[in-house]
Design an enzyme around this catalytic site. Structure first.
Site, short mmCIF file in Angstrom:
data_model
loop_
_atom_site.label_atom_id
_atom_site.label_comp_id
_atom_site.label_asym_id
_atom_site.label_seq_id
_atom_site.Cartn_x
_atom_site.Cartn_y
_atom_site.Cartn_z
CG ASP A 20 1.33 6.13 6.22
OD1 ASP A 20 2.26 5.82 6.94
OD2 ASP A 20 0.88 5.70 5.69
CG HIS B 43 -3.13 2.09 0.71
ND1 HIS B 43 -4.39 1.66 1.83
CD2 HIS B 43 -2.28 1.36 1.46
CE1 HIS B 43 -3.60 1.27 2.79
NE2 HIS B 43 -2.54 0.98 2.70
CG ASN C 198 -6.74 -0.01 -0.95
OD1 ASN C 198 -5.46 0.34 -0.73
ND2 ASN C 198 -7.69 0.82 -0.16
CD GLU D 128 -7.06 4.17 1.67
OE1 GLU D 128 -6.69 3.40 0.93
OE2 GLU D 128 -7.37 4.15 2.78
P1 PGA Z 1 0.57 -4.56 5.74
O1 PGA Z 1 -0.13 -3.17 5.26
O2 PGA Z 1 1.90 -4.63 5.69
O3 PGA Z 1 -0.08 -4.52 6.99
O4 PGA Z 1 -0.35 -5.58 4.80
C1 PGA Z 1 0.57 -2.51 4.04
C2 PGA Z 1 -0.07 -1.24 3.77
O5 PGA Z 1 -1.25 -0.99 4.14
O6 PGA Z 1 0.58 -0.40 3.23
#
Ligand code: PGA
Length: 248
Positions: A73, A144, A142, A149
């Site tokens: 992304d 995702h 969450n 999302e």
């Molecule tokens: P993080 O993010 O490794 O900073 O926890 C993971 C994500 O949001 O995919």
């Protein structure tokens, strides 16, 4: 290989051990197939993994000169050299130190004038590369994956997405610690794009991910928890530290 619905879980004492083991595993894939097509995430979690990969490259134990990479992304509306861009993050943490050249890298262009055309181009580039061999994923608290999302419906293919407030908050460090400075939209591989990878490894560490990981591995499949769809894939491994595994 496992049947759908069975996610393999491997737990390491800490995030460093998890990153090291995953780096070695990736090195094994690359030595079996030097032109490996690798799907890559950004975020705090993969930083250690990228350090371990660079370490292996520097010691001559890993040759990444023929791999192809596709990142999951990118933020919308910022150019590749913007200090907050995911492209910049990857250049700093992996591509430059591991000697991965521009020709090996495919990335969503968040600054493309026509985002729909850009998403289509990305899908075509993945297909032209023969598909993704190994997709590495992080996970948001969450649930995702990429920027897919939680929602009533999930998008199958690479698409433009509005980011949740919690996602903007967790990316604030890239934008001077100001969540409001984080772009409100992004481009992301879709759920089907991710699930078509031949093999998937989700890396997670820390207590904040424990509840989400337990639901992803053992709970029902729900669009409100996008990572739960990984249960439908036949070759998924979840690599955790003890804290992230504490609610399993
Ligand atoms: P993080 O993010 O490794 O900073 O926890 C993971 C994500 O949001 O995919």
């Amino acid at each position: 290989m496992h049947g759908p619905g069975e996610i393999r879980v491997t737990v390491f004492p800490n995030d460093r051990a998890a990153a090291r083991a995953l780096a070695k595993r990736i090195a094994g894939h690359v030595s079996a197939k030097p032109s490996l097509v690798l799907g890559l995430p950004t975020g705090r979690t993969p930083v250690r993994l990228y350090q371990e990969l660079v370490w292996l490259v520097e010691r001559g134990q890993l040759d990444l000169s023929r791999i192809r990479t596709f990142n999951l992304d990118e933020f919308l509306g910022i150019a590749r050299d913007h200090p907050g861009s995911y492209r910049r993050f990857m250049e700093d943490h992996l591509f430059k130190p591991a000697g991965i050249s521009d020709e090996q890298v495919e990335f969503l262009n968040g600054a493309a004038a026509d985002s729909a055309a850009e998403c289509e181009r990305y899908e075509e580039a993945i297909a032209a590369a023969g598909g993704i061999d190994v997709q590495i994923l992080g996970i948001g608290t969450n649930g995702h994956i990429g920027f897919n999302e939680p929602a009533r419906e999930l998008q199958a293919r690479t698409h433009r997405v509005r980011l949740k407030p919690e996602t903007r908050r967790s990316n604030a460090a890239l934008f001077g610690s100001d969540p409001n400075a984080v772009p409100g939209e992004a481009l992301s591989m879709g759920m089907a794009t991710i699930l078509q990878a031949r093999s998937i490894v989700l890396l997670a560490s820390g207590k904040s991910k424990a509840g989400c990981i337990a639901r992803v591995v053992n709970g029902p499949i729900a669009t409100r928890l996008p990572a739960s769809f990984l249960q439908l894939h036949h070759d998924v491994e979840v690599v955790l530290d003890e804290a992230a595994a504490s609610k399993l």
